[in-house]
Write an enzyme that holds these catalytic residues in place. Structure first.
Site, PDB file in Angstrom:
ATOM      1  N   SER A   1      -8.129 -35.014  23.868  1.00  0.00           N
ATOM      2  CA  SER A   1      -9.015 -34.319  24.565  1.00  0.00           C
ATOM      3  C   SER A   1      -8.785 -32.850  25.097  1.00  0.00           C
ATOM      4  O   SER A   1      -9.695 -32.127  25.375  1.00  0.00           O
ATOM      5  CB  SER A   1      -9.719 -34.973  25.701  1.00  0.00           C
ATOM      6  OG  SER A   1     -10.557 -36.031  25.262  1.00  0.00           O
TER       7      SER A   1
ATOM      8  N   LYS B   1     -11.929 -29.135  34.482  1.00  0.00           N
ATOM      9  CA  LYS B   1     -12.982 -29.970  34.162  1.00  0.00           C
ATOM     10  C   LYS B   1     -13.274 -31.052  35.279  1.00  0.00           C
ATOM     11  O   LYS B   1     -13.018 -31.204  35.981  1.00  0.00           O
ATOM     12  CB  LYS B   1     -11.769 -31.202  33.136  1.00  0.00           C
ATOM     13  CG  LYS B   1     -12.687 -32.217  32.394  1.00  0.00           C
ATOM     14  CD  LYS B   1     -11.555 -32.714  31.238  1.00  0.00           C
ATOM     15  CE  LYS B   1     -12.327 -33.825  30.508  1.00  0.00           C
ATOM     16  NZ  LYS B   1     -11.506 -34.607  29.445  1.00  0.00           N
TER      17      LYS B   1
ATOM     18  N   SER C   1     -12.637 -34.437  24.762  1.00  0.00           N
ATOM     19  CA  SER C   1     -13.792 -34.172  25.763  1.00  0.00           C
ATOM     20  C   SER C   1     -13.784 -33.096  26.595  1.00  0.00           C
ATOM     21  O   SER C   1     -14.814 -32.878  27.361  1.00  0.00           O
ATOM     22  CB  SER C   1     -13.624 -35.883  26.300  1.00  0.00           C
ATOM     23  OG  SER C   1     -12.431 -35.544  27.202  1.00  0.00           O
TER      24      SER C   1
HETATM   25  N1  GLN Z   1     -11.554 -38.903  21.375  1.00  0.00           N
HETATM   26  C1  GLN Z   1     -10.691 -39.682  22.241  1.00  0.00           C
HETATM   27  C2  GLN Z   1     -11.618 -40.767  22.829  1.00  0.00           C
HETATM   28  O1  GLN Z   1     -12.911 -40.587  22.781  1.00  0.00           O
HETATM   29  C3  GLN Z   1     -10.079 -39.069  23.311  1.00  0.00           C
HETATM   30  C4  GLN Z   1     -10.764 -38.683  24.510  1.00  0.00           C
HETATM   31  C5  GLN Z   1      -9.711 -38.150  25.418  1.00  0.00           C
HETATM   32  O2  GLN Z   1      -8.699 -37.769  25.198  1.00  0.00           O
HETATM   33  N2  GLN Z   1     -10.117 -38.176  26.563  1.00  0.00           N
HETATM   34  O3  GLN Z   1     -11.255 -41.692  23.340  1.00  0.00           O
END
Ligand code: GLN
Length: 482
Positions: free
Chosen positions: A179, A80, A155
């Protein structure tokens, strides 16, 4: 050699070690798959072909010299793009860091390389990991390989899509509120968010420091276990004060039967608003599969879980605001040209360097941490956090695992969820785990047979007044913050 998307990580490593094919051949096959499929999928922000071929060559040379190869020898891996890898940019899919060259290599990335992995490049993501669809990347969207009109989740959408498309065998992502688990689910691959602290975050750009955790994606559970061993095997990382020893061999119990295991289900969540019937059916099917093999279903309660989203969307933006304050347009990152004063430079660099969602989170965090407001939201959110943590501790006294969906729905279409709060609401099933952390040490303390179980000791039990205070704080948070 076989098509790269037909080989598991263990098969690649075994094939390379046996000399059935070389690591360079595998790297070339992965590069080939990327050039054939990534035009459509767009999982990558950067393909590190030179690094990949150099690493693969080194693996082949080590084999030729008779050295023992690592458990991920020659396995093509994507990272990532919030993870530093020397020789690549680390952009966090943000204009703010569009030209940022990694200054060093993150521990998680290094450990994969030490295990013999071949670094194929950096995967797309929501900007600074804010989101659930990878739509907030400043560069381009990533398409779900199964249906390119649909999102891959987020994400870590690029990591999940790269594995699902068969471009790489394994990928790393990070999970602050879902994510890894949610994009894995939406792309039909396996993803694991380990216990908080199990994997070092040194060299991973921080979002919510008390919530972030790195973990792997693979096409099956065994590949994920192999990667977890590589990530944790060398013990805690002295460069990350929150990392812990993770004394688990993730491969050891893979073949154990599930007979006799107590599988926790949370009826209250299975009835949750927004959980689509097809998701509910899928979970019920999974539970049936487990009971058919002799597992026992136990109903458990997570009474405070309804407040998890409200608590997360207070704590996470506050931490994000603190972490992203370093992008000031002065030290590094995007710098607005032609500014007359330092203040103007800082404010315009941030205004033009960050995308919409990144700004929304930081404005929310700044507001929530401001004086007068802080007591009303941040403090109760932390209290709710303790309640949720205790809910999990109590639930794990009754069961060995808890089954939850990773997402209320399957992959949705681009643009289908445009209201941010609706997007946030879809984190219901994943974020409580990050909130609880499920800290290894506290699990060990509560483990059956240790004699340390049982009700909370009286001196730790909240008095009536404290309980009432918590109750009111929670109610207020649900009313105002939810
Ligand atoms: N969907 C969650 C957020 O937008 C989790 C994001 C993540 O785990 N990085 O904060």
């Amino acid at each position: 050699m076989a098509n790269i998307d037909e080989l598991t990580a263990a098969q690649v490593a075994a094939g390379v070690a046996a000399g059935d094919f070389s690591a360079v051949e595998v790297a070339k096959a992965s590069l080939d798959a990327i050039s054939k499929r990534d035009g459509e999928v767009q999982a990558f922000l950067q393909v590190s072909a030179d690094l990949a071929l150099a690493a693969a060559e080194k693996t082949d040379q080590r084999r030729a010299a008779g050295e023992k190869l690592g458990p991920l020898a020659g396995v093509p891996v994507a990272f990532k793009d919030n993870m530093h890898l020397l020789g690549t940019r680390t952009t966090c899919a943000s204009k703010m860091l569009a030209n940022y060259e990694s200054e060093f290599t993150a521990t998680c990335v290094q450990r994969m390389l030490d295990a013999g992995a071949t670094p194929m490049g950096k995967a797309n993501m929501d900007e600074f990991a804010f989101g659930s669809s990878t739509e907030s990347s400043a560069f381009h969207r990533t398409n779900n390989p199964w249906d390119t009109e649909r999102v891959p989740g987020g994400s870590s959408g690029g990591s999940a899509a790269a594995v699902a498309a068969g471009e790489v065998t394994v990928a790393l992502g990070s999970d602050t509120g879902g994510s890894i688990r949610q994009p894995a689910s939406l792309c039909g691959v396996v993803g694991m968010k380990p216990t908080y602290g199990a994997v070092s975050r040194y060299g991973v750009v921080a979002f919510g420091s008390s919530l972030d955790q790195v973990g792997p994606f693979g096409r099956n559970v065994a590949d994920v276990a192999l990667a977890m061993n590589a990530l944790t095997g060398a013990g805690r990382d002295p460069y990350d004060s929150t990392s812990q020893d993770c004394p688990v061999d993730f491969l050891e119990h893979l073949e154990d039967p599930v007979e006799g295991r107590r599988v926790g289900v949370v009826p209250q969540l299975m009835e949750a608003e927004g959980l689509t019937p097809e998701m509910r059916r899928a979970i019920e099917g999974a539970c049936r599969m487990l009971t058919d093999q002799g597992a026992e279903l136990v109903e458990v309660e997570l009474p405070n879980i309804a407040s998890a989203i409200a608590a997360y969307y207070v704590i996470a933006p506050c931490e994000a605001f603190s972490n992203l304050a370093r992008f000031d347009g002065v030290r590094y990152g995007y710098q607005e040209p032609g500014c007359a004063t330092l203040a103007e430079q800082s404010s315009l660099s941030r205004a033009h360097g960050f995308g919409e969602e990144a700004k929304r989170r930081q404005m929310l965090g700044a507001y929530l941490l401001s004086s007068g407001v802080y007591d009303k939201y941040y403090y109760p959110a932390q209290q709710v956090r303790t309640l949720i943590t205790n809910d999990y501790k109590r639930a794990y006294e009754k069961c060995d695992v808890i089954v939850l969906p990773a997402s209320p729905r399957t992959a949705f279409r681009f643009g289908e969820i445009s209201d941010p709060t609706q997007m946030y609401a879809s984190d219901l099933f994943t974020i409580s785990n990050n909130i609880a952390g499920n800290d290894w040490a506290s699990r060990v303390r509560a483990a059956p047979g240790t004699g340390l179980q049982g009700p909370e000791p009286a001196h730790l039990r909240p008095c009536r007044r404290a309980r009432r205070r918590r109750h009111h704080a929670r109610a207020r948070l649900c009313r105002e913050g939810g």
